[in-house]
Design an enzyme around this catalytic site. Structure first.
Site, PDB file in Angstrom:
ATOM      1  N   CYS A  78      -7.706  27.293 -33.154  1.00  0.00           N
ATOM      2  CA  CYS A  78      -8.048  28.055 -34.435  1.00  0.00           C
ATOM      3  C   CYS A  78      -6.496  28.782 -34.946  1.00  0.00           C
ATOM      4  CB  CYS A  78      -9.017  29.288 -34.213  1.00  0.00           C
ATOM      5  SG  CYS A  78      -9.229  30.470 -35.705  1.00  0.00           S
ATOM      6  N   HIS A 125     -17.080  22.747 -43.214  1.00  0.00           N
ATOM      7  CA  HIS A 125     -18.378  22.420 -43.256  1.00  0.00           C
ATOM      8  C   HIS A 125     -18.803  21.192 -42.418  1.00  0.00           C
ATOM      9  CE1 HIS A 125     -17.858  24.771 -46.961  1.00  0.00           C
ATOM     10  NE2 HIS A 125     -19.148  25.264 -46.765  1.00  0.00           N
ATOM     11  N   ASP A 176     -23.249  12.878 -41.857  1.00  0.00           N
ATOM     12  CA  ASP A 176     -22.860  11.371 -42.221  1.00  0.00           C
ATOM     13  C   ASP A 176     -21.573  10.995 -41.371  1.00  0.00           C
ATOM     14  OD1 ASP A 176     -20.646  12.743 -43.368  1.00  0.00           O
ATOM     15  OD2 ASP A 176     -21.077  12.357 -45.300  1.00  0.00           O
ATOM     16  N   CYS A 234     -16.106  18.585 -41.105  1.00  0.00           N
ATOM     17  CA  CYS A 234     -14.732  18.540 -42.173  1.00  0.00           C
ATOM     18  C   CYS A 234     -14.254  19.828 -42.201  1.00  0.00           C
ATOM     19  CB  CYS A 234     -15.632  18.313 -43.520  1.00  0.00           C
ATOM     20  SG  CYS A 234     -14.351  18.007 -44.831  1.00  0.00           S
ATOM     21  N   CYS A 236     -13.244  34.510 -34.053  1.00  0.00           N
ATOM     22  CA  CYS A 236     -12.640  35.405 -34.965  1.00  0.00           C
ATOM     23  C   CYS A 236     -13.431  35.351 -36.279  1.00  0.00           C
ATOM     24  CB  CYS A 236     -11.370  35.350 -35.072  1.00  0.00           C
ATOM     25  SG  CYS A 236     -10.991  33.504 -36.189  1.00  0.00           S
ATOM     26  N   CYS A 253      -6.963  33.052 -34.385  1.00  0.00           N
ATOM     27  CA  CYS A 253      -7.089  33.616 -33.206  1.00  0.00           C
ATOM     28  C   CYS A 253      -6.761  32.561 -31.952  1.00  0.00           C
ATOM     29  CB  CYS A 253      -8.435  33.970 -32.887  1.00  0.00           C
ATOM     30  SG  CYS A 253      -9.551  32.765 -32.419  1.00  0.00           S
ATOM     31  N   CYS A 292     -12.151  11.260 -46.257  1.00  0.00           N
ATOM     32  CA  CYS A 292     -12.515  12.357 -47.288  1.00  0.00           C
ATOM     33  C   CYS A 292     -11.260  13.033 -47.432  1.00  0.00           C
ATOM     34  CB  CYS A 292     -13.662  13.307 -46.680  1.00  0.00           C
ATOM     35  SG  CYS A 292     -13.386  14.356 -45.222  1.00  0.00           S
ATOM     36  N   CYS A 337     -15.222  29.939 -36.732  1.00  0.00           N
ATOM     37  CA  CYS A 337     -14.710  30.125 -35.529  1.00  0.00           C
ATOM     38  C   CYS A 337     -15.433  31.019 -34.684  1.00  0.00           C
ATOM     39  CB  CYS A 337     -13.362  30.562 -35.540  1.00  0.00           C
ATOM     40  SG  CYS A 337     -12.613  31.197 -33.795  1.00  0.00           S
ATOM     41  N   HIS A 360     -13.086  31.176 -41.365  1.00  0.00           N
ATOM     42  CA  HIS A 360     -13.875  29.965 -42.039  1.00  0.00           C
ATOM     43  C   HIS A 360     -13.120  28.764 -41.810  1.00  0.00           C
ATOM     44  CE1 HIS A 360     -15.804  27.420 -45.066  1.00  0.00           C
ATOM     45  NE2 HIS A 360     -14.469  26.969 -45.443  1.00  0.00           N
ATOM     46  N   ARG A 411     -20.175  15.122 -39.149  1.00  0.00           N
ATOM     47  CA  ARG A 411     -18.852  15.090 -39.610  1.00  0.00           C
ATOM     48  C   ARG A 411     -18.393  16.311 -39.799  1.00  0.00           C
ATOM     49  NH1 ARG A 411     -16.753  14.945 -45.123  1.00  0.00           N
ATOM     50  NH2 ARG A 411     -18.966  14.350 -45.673  1.00  0.00           N
TER      51      ARG A 411
END
Ligand code: FE
Length: 151
Positions: free
Chosen positions: A49, A107, A111, A121, A101, A52, A67, A98, A104, A119
């Protein structure tokens, strides 16, 4: 609000994160596809991360999804990430954060390849790659100060 093991004020996060890292990790931003540091990274090591330093994903679970974001079929350990329902932007998605902490990460979609079919992503900006050689040399714990320095 849930309490995380690592919590900082917005001002404190801004001190240790770049503007892009802050926008993604703390404001749920998304880097543009094919612009991040790691989508095409094939080196062996671990992804921590960027906020943190928690170890989140390993290179052996990374694959080329096409992607434009780093994609993994599983986290290093299921306990290292949280998954929340996300219905923002007119889509029904599962957000990945995470667990240490609350930052974000990205997602998770269904698939992905075997063995999980998932996945993850993940934004490059949420991650800090630690090369295998660096892990062996200093141990991952020794890397934590660098995570802050680099951010
Ligand atoms: Fe974190």
């Amino acid at each position: 609000m849930k309490k995380y093991a690592v919590e900082k004020s917005p001002e404190q996060w801004k001190e240790v994160l770049s503007p892009t890292q802050y926008e993604v990790l703390r404001e749920k931003g998304t880097e543009r596809a094919f612009t991040g540091e790691y989508y095409d990274n094939h080196e062996v090591g671990t992804y921590a991360c960027a906020g943190c330093g928690a170890e989140l994903f390993r290179s052996d679970a990374k694959y080329d999804s096409g992607c434009g974001w780093p994609s993994f079929f599983q986290p290093k350990d299921a306990a290292m990430v949280e998954e929340h329902s996300d219905v923002s932007h007119g889509m029904r998605r599962t957000e990945v954060l995470c667990a240490q902490c609350g930052g974000h990460l990205g997602h998770v979609f269904d698939d992905g390849p075997a063995p999980t079919g998932l996945r993850y992503c993940i934004n490059s900006a949420s991650l800090r790659f630690v090369h295998r050689d660096d892990m062996e040399a200093g141990g991952y714990g020794a890397y934590l100060p660098q995570v802050k320095e680099r951010a």
